[in-house]
Design a protein around this motif. Sequence first.
Motif, PDB file in Angstrom:
ATOM      1  N   GLY A  17       0.819  -1.213   0.000  1.00 46.79           N
ATOM      2  CA  GLY A  17       0.000   0.000   0.000  1.00 46.79           C
ATOM      3  C   GLY A  17       0.849   1.257   0.000  1.00 46.79           C
ATOM      4  N   THR A  18       0.158   2.388   0.004  1.00 48.89           N
ATOM      5  CA  THR A  18       0.847   3.683  -0.023  1.00 48.89           C
ATOM      6  C   THR A  18       1.645   3.922   1.245  1.00 48.89           C
ATOM      7  N   TYR A  31       3.898   7.702  -7.558  1.00 46.00           N
ATOM      8  CA  TYR A  31       4.705   7.016  -6.560  1.00 46.00           C
ATOM      9  C   TYR A  31       4.626   5.530  -6.822  1.00 46.00           C
ATOM     10  N   GLY A  63       0.019  -3.089  -4.000  1.00 46.36           N
ATOM     11  CA  GLY A  63      -0.973  -2.042  -3.857  1.00 46.36           C
ATOM     12  C   GLY A  63      -2.304  -2.743  -3.634  1.00 46.36           C
ATOM     13  N   SER A  64      -3.194  -2.146  -2.824  1.00 47.45           N
ATOM     14  CA  SER A  64      -4.375  -2.935  -2.440  1.00 47.45           C
ATOM     15  C   SER A  64      -5.396  -3.075  -3.563  1.00 47.45           C
ATOM     16  N   GLN A  65      -5.171  -2.414  -4.716  1.00 49.12           N
ATOM     17  CA  GLN A  65      -6.002  -2.723  -5.881  1.00 49.12           C
ATOM     18  C   GLN A  65      -5.770  -4.173  -6.314  1.00 49.12           C
ATOM     19  N   GLY A  96      -2.962  -1.032   1.881  1.00 47.76           N
ATOM     20  CA  GLY A  96      -3.403   0.092   1.063  1.00 47.76           C
ATOM     21  C   GLY A  96      -4.819   0.512   1.432  1.00 47.76           C
ATOM     22  N   THR A  97      -5.115   1.768   1.206  1.00 45.87           N
ATOM     23  CA  THR A  97      -6.437   2.265   1.623  1.00 45.87           C
ATOM     24  C   THR A  97      -7.546   1.905   0.621  1.00 45.87           C
ATOM     25  N   ASP A  98      -7.176   1.586  -0.627  1.00 46.10           N
ATOM     26  CA  ASP A  98      -8.205   1.418  -1.665  1.00 46.10           C
ATOM     27  C   ASP A  98      -9.220   0.319  -1.334  1.00 46.10           C
ATOM     28  N   ALA A 122      -2.092   4.707   4.727  1.00 45.20           N
ATOM     29  CA  ALA A 122      -1.760   6.129   4.600  1.00 45.20           C
ATOM     30  C   ALA A 122      -2.176   6.595   3.221  1.00 45.20           C
TER      31      ALA A 122
HETATM   32  C1  SIN Z   1      -3.454   1.161  -2.241  1.00 43.62           C
HETATM   33  O1  SIN Z   1      -4.596   0.985  -1.827  1.00 43.62           O
HETATM   34  O2  SIN Z   1      -2.590   0.298  -2.161  1.00 43.62           O
HETATM   35  C2  SIN Z   1      -3.086   2.465  -2.867  1.00 43.62           C
HETATM   36  C3  SIN Z   1      -3.690   3.634  -2.194  1.00 43.62           C
HETATM   37  C4  SIN Z   1      -3.357   3.775  -0.742  1.00 43.62           C
HETATM   38  O3  SIN Z   1      -2.759   2.963  -0.090  1.00 43.62           O
HETATM   39  O4  SIN Z   1      -3.744   4.842  -0.215  1.00 43.62           O
END
Ligand code: SIN
Length: 334
Positions: A17-18, A31, A63-65, A96-98, A122
């Motif tokens: 993730g980010t 990034y 990345g969480s996608q 990751g937030t996604d 984050a």
């Molecule tokens: C993700 O979800 O991996 C990319 C975006 C994030 O972590 O904010």
Amino acid sequence: MQPANSLPRVRLLATGGTIAGTQLLGGKRGYVAAALSADALLTAVPQVAQLARLEAEQVAAIGSQDMDETVWLKLAARAQAALDEPDVAGVVITHGTDTMEETAFFLNLVLRTEKPVVLVGAMRPATAISADGPMNLFNAVAVAVHPEMRGRGVLVVANDEIHFAREIAKTNTTQVGTFRATYRGLAGLVHSGRIHLYAAPVRRHTAASDFSLRELTQLPRVEIVYAYAGMRPDLIHAAVRTGAAGLVLAGVGDGNVNAACRAAAAEAAKAGVIVVRSSRTGGGVVERNIEIDDDALGFVAAEELNPAKARVLLQLALTRTRDPRAIQEMFHVY
Ligand code: SIN
């Protein structure tokens, strides 16, 4: 200060993730997600060593996608193994937030524990100006070791807020305050590790859940079909034809679709595919038998769950039953 060896043990499971991302050099936009290891994340926040003895484990670096059921099952197994160790106080998961809301809800339904499990992410990469990850991670560890956080299910910590897994949704593409608990509000706040608790979770979770990781080697296929003006039934037909066991409609308004799509969904339900009506609006409750005769058409109403979370619950529900009435009951309970 407590001597280091008397501090609680916390397992950090890293998935990428980010929060583990690095900004591109030379003024370039963008990034690289998941570039930093779990150990590198901890090095950036030496203050966590005042709260807990952290043991880092890299479960994935994505990345969480790219999060999927295979990683969910691996992550859940690693989390359960840590939680089963008597002197591990809690688990922190970087993510990751996604798709964090989906992973958090999945874990909330399958982990057997009273101990805190905290997902943290984050919005800004670790090397960005004013990165939000280090404070989020510090706060997540503070929540994981706090005795009053036991029995509250899986939590998400970001932007000084503590959220219940069931209640959060990502609502903004870039802002650090992206997570919102649209329906039932915050679990609490956390300021530099100091916790203010607001509420208890209202629905069944973790130790009280009927779902379990035992004998779970894969999850049934469930597709989400997004509704819009002029929608055609083709994607509903395609999902059924290609073997979906369940279908979540991200319906307009109260989980609705036009007549042609309603007929296609009813046909799917008749053929044994479980059809769940959710809403694309991002708010409100989809109730049974208001705009649509769910009893007659064999549909399930998602209540407050957004389409992505309705899909997670339906996948787990389908590991237990294919009876739409029993699955509707699960949407009342979880
Ligand atoms: C993700 O979800 O991996 C990319 C975006 C994030 O972590 O904010």
